[in-house]
Write a protein that holds these residues in place. Structure first.
Motif, PDB file in Angstrom:
ATOM      1  N   ILE A  60      -3.073 -10.175  -2.988  1.00  0.00           N
ATOM      2  CA  ILE A  60      -3.952  -8.588  -3.498  1.00  0.00           C
ATOM      3  C   ILE A  60      -3.708  -7.792  -2.773  1.00  0.00           C
ATOM      4  O   ILE A  60      -3.311  -7.909  -1.839  1.00  0.00           O
ATOM      5  CB  ILE A  60      -5.212  -9.915  -2.851  1.00  0.00           C
ATOM      6  CG1 ILE A  60      -4.917 -10.531  -1.620  1.00  0.00           C
ATOM      7  CG2 ILE A  60      -6.157 -10.502  -3.826  1.00  0.00           C
ATOM      8  CD1 ILE A  60      -6.049 -10.642  -0.197  1.00  0.00           C
ATOM      9  N   PRO A  61      -4.724  -7.040  -3.448  1.00  0.00           N
ATOM     10  CA  PRO A  61      -4.821  -5.635  -2.566  1.00  0.00           C
ATOM     11  C   PRO A  61      -4.099  -5.570  -1.632  1.00  0.00           C
ATOM     12  O   PRO A  61      -5.596  -5.501  -0.879  1.00  0.00           O
ATOM     13  CB  PRO A  61      -5.488  -4.514  -3.523  1.00  0.00           C
ATOM     14  CG  PRO A  61      -5.678  -5.439  -4.311  1.00  0.00           C
ATOM     15  CD  PRO A  61      -5.777  -6.638  -4.541  1.00  0.00           C
ATOM     16  N   PRO A  62      -3.558  -5.063  -0.856  1.00  0.00           N
ATOM     17  CA  PRO A  62      -3.890  -4.605   0.818  1.00  0.00           C
ATOM     18  C   PRO A  62      -4.892  -4.343   1.667  1.00  0.00           C
ATOM     19  O   PRO A  62      -5.158  -5.055   2.301  1.00  0.00           O
ATOM     20  CB  PRO A  62      -2.745  -3.607   1.624  1.00  0.00           C
ATOM     21  CG  PRO A  62      -2.185  -2.614   0.195  1.00  0.00           C
ATOM     22  CD  PRO A  62      -2.918  -3.737  -1.412  1.00  0.00           C
ATOM     23  N   GLU A  63      -5.956  -3.877   0.594  1.00  0.00           N
ATOM     24  CA  GLU A  63      -7.535  -3.285   1.752  1.00  0.00           C
ATOM     25  C   GLU A  63      -7.973  -4.798   1.691  1.00  0.00           C
ATOM     26  O   GLU A  63      -8.828  -3.796   2.137  1.00  0.00           O
ATOM     27  CB  GLU A  63      -7.828  -2.023   1.036  1.00  0.00           C
ATOM     28  CG  GLU A  63      -8.253  -2.327  -0.856  1.00  0.00           C
ATOM     29  CD  GLU A  63      -7.453  -1.862  -1.130  1.00  0.00           C
ATOM     30  OE1 GLU A  63      -7.331  -1.810  -2.656  1.00  0.00           O
ATOM     31  OE2 GLU A  63      -5.786  -1.806  -1.546  1.00  0.00           O
ATOM     32  N   PHE A  64      -7.887  -5.697   1.078  1.00  0.00           N
ATOM     33  CA  PHE A  64      -7.697  -7.283   1.089  1.00  0.00           C
ATOM     34  C   PHE A  64      -7.893  -7.818   1.878  1.00  0.00           C
ATOM     35  O   PHE A  64      -8.592  -8.363   2.798  1.00  0.00           O
ATOM     36  CB  PHE A  64      -8.734  -7.703  -0.288  1.00  0.00           C
ATOM     37  CG  PHE A  64      -9.542  -6.596  -1.287  1.00  0.00           C
ATOM     38  CD1 PHE A  64     -10.911  -6.349  -1.067  1.00  0.00           C
ATOM     39  CD2 PHE A  64      -8.324  -6.039  -1.991  1.00  0.00           C
ATOM     40  CE1 PHE A  64     -11.235  -6.517  -2.236  1.00  0.00           C
ATOM     41  CE2 PHE A  64      -9.332  -5.301  -3.585  1.00  0.00           C
ATOM     42  CZ  PHE A  64     -11.042  -5.336  -3.590  1.00  0.00           C
ATOM     43  N   ILE A  65      -6.976  -7.845   2.962  1.00  0.00           N
ATOM     44  CA  ILE A  65      -5.903  -8.349   3.726  1.00  0.00           C
ATOM     45  C   ILE A  65      -6.557  -8.061   4.745  1.00  0.00           C
ATOM     46  O   ILE A  65      -6.545  -7.296   5.566  1.00  0.00           O
ATOM     47  CB  ILE A  65      -4.399  -8.632   3.259  1.00  0.00           C
ATOM     48  CG1 ILE A  65      -4.837  -8.717   2.505  1.00  0.00           C
ATOM     49  CG2 ILE A  65      -3.777  -9.600   4.906  1.00  0.00           C
ATOM     50  CD1 ILE A  65      -2.864  -8.707   1.954  1.00  0.00           C
ATOM     51  N   ARG A  66      -7.081  -9.471   5.552  1.00  0.00           N
ATOM     52  CA  ARG A  66      -8.160  -8.705   6.721  1.00  0.00           C
ATOM     53  C   ARG A  66      -6.910  -9.097   8.385  1.00  0.00           C
ATOM     54  O   ARG A  66      -5.678  -9.817   7.306  1.00  0.00           O
ATOM     55  CB  ARG A  66      -9.164 -10.503   6.905  1.00  0.00           C
ATOM     56  CG  ARG A  66      -9.833 -10.278   6.190  1.00  0.00           C
ATOM     57  CD  ARG A  66     -11.355  -9.093   5.667  1.00  0.00           C
ATOM     58  NE  ARG A  66     -11.329  -8.533   6.524  1.00  0.00           N
ATOM     59  CZ  ARG A  66     -12.554  -7.873   5.861  1.00  0.00           C
ATOM     60  NH1 ARG A  66     -13.057  -7.307   4.982  1.00  0.00           N
ATOM     61  NH2 ARG A  66     -13.368  -7.019   7.855  1.00  0.00           N
ATOM     62  N   PRO A  67      -7.298  -8.676   9.146  1.00  0.00           N
ATOM     63  CA  PRO A  67      -6.748  -8.740  10.437  1.00  0.00           C
ATOM     64  C   PRO A  67      -6.259 -10.644  10.394  1.00  0.00           C
ATOM     65  O   PRO A  67      -7.374 -11.284  10.182  1.00  0.00           O
ATOM     66  CB  PRO A  67      -7.515  -8.193  11.552  1.00  0.00           C
ATOM     67  CG  PRO A  67      -7.931  -7.066  10.923  1.00  0.00           C
ATOM     68  CD  PRO A  67      -8.488  -7.662   9.501  1.00  0.00           C
TER      69      PRO A  67
END
Length: 334
Positions: free
Chosen positions: A18-25
């Motif tokens: 998934i695109p990095p902007e969807f990866i949560r901390p």
């Protein structure tokens, strides 16, 4: 917003990443933070219980401890809920150009319309969800520009659901009012009375290749007075309780009730707005139909004066609901 930025479009081409902007901390990733023990079961309320005193006690306790409960035997026919879900699902299955007709206008201060982004997200992170927002009550608040004409039965299904909701709303607000030691109609008056706005949101969470890393909607409380939510049968809603994230178990034909910020304010903190979030599924589309019961924009909301005392001073500011919404959506301290 381009169609390529819609999560539904991203999902259709994603394979195993998934695109990095969807990866949560890491502190938010459901794969690391979901509590698997079943001990924290969300309360389930039988709305047909003829003993009002017992019902008041149960709902007041659930609202104080969890800020969340599920209601069964609520008298909304199952076929009304099924139809609401069917037309919502059919709308999201339309070609993108048909959905685009209902897109939220650029620069609009209203939440109404088809979209992806809602509130400001910190660190540029995004939720794995598309949505459609529109008001379904009162008639004076409805803007049919945002009600899909396709499927053809969309409007009828939504109007029918709104009509059946009134009884549930009145009983919930009466019960919560009595639980505060108020008269049965006082809490409803405090959040808008007959001018209470029913704001429907359809959340569409398409399959996500990495559900362990993403969230549909990040942790938040609702700025409404109450939220009445219909889910589909794909697990996804989680509530925060005692420092843990718990799955809210799917119960067919149940309504999920969230205490929102305005009821927490009016109750001076006796009832707790539930901190909740949405997870996503690797193989299935999850959908939900929350109706946010909101005070009219110019209504001033604050702690109800009757329960206040020297021992119970006001804990919240009194302000217009529209000002509260602006601050919350823009992450401005209240």
């Amino acid at each position: 917003m381009t169609d390529q930025e819609r999560v539904q479009a991203i999902s259709s081409v994603s394979t195993d990443t998934i695109p990095p902007e969807f990866i949560r901390p890491e502190t938010e990733q459901p794969g690391l933070t979901t509590f698997e023990d079943r001990a924290g079961e969300v309360p389930v309320v039988d709305f047909s219980n003829p003993d009002e005193k017992t019902l008041v006690g149960f709902i007041a306790d659930a609202s104080s401890r969890w800020g969340l409960f599920q209601v069964v035997n609520h008298k909304i026919p199952s076929e009304v809920i099924t139809k609401l879900q069917q037309v919502g699902r059919e709308f999201f299955e339309l070609p993108q150009e048909e959905k685009r007709v209902y897109a939220k206008p650029a620069g609009s201060k209203s939440v109404e319309g088809y979209g992806t982004k809602l509130a400001k997200e910190m660190e540029g992170k995004k939720g794995w969800v598309d949505h459609l927002f529109h008001k379904i009550w009162p008639p004076s608040a409805i803007n049919y520009q945002f009600w899909p004409k396709n499927p053809p039965s969309y409007r009828e299904a939504n109007k029918d659901y709104a009509k059946h909701l009134h009884g549930v709303v009145s009983k919930l607000l009466r019960t919560l009012s009595l639980g505060l030691g108020l008269e049965g109609d006082e809490l409803k008056k405090a959040v808008g009375g007959e001018d209470l706005v029913y704001n429907l949101k359809i959340n569409y969470y398409p399959p996500c290749p990495r559900p362990d890393l993403a969230l549909g909607v990040p942790a938040h409380t609702d700025m409404s007075a109450l939220t009445i939510l219909v889910p589909n049968d794909v697990q996804g809603l989680q509530a925060f309780q005692d420092g843990q994230w718990y799955d809210v178990k799917y119960i067919p034909n149940a309504l999920i009730i969230h205490i929102g910020d305005q009821i927490e304010i009016v109750s001076n903190g006796k009832y707790k707005a539930v901190l909740h979030r949405s997870t996503v599924n690797k193989d299935k589309t999850r959908m939900s139909w929350p109706v946010f019961l909101e005070p009219p924009p110019d209504l001033v909301v604050g702690p109800h004066p009757k329960p206040l005392s020297e021992e119970n001073p006001p804990k919240y500011k009194t302000k217009k609901f529209s000002d509260y919404v602006y601050c919350k959506l823009n992450k401005i301290p209240q």
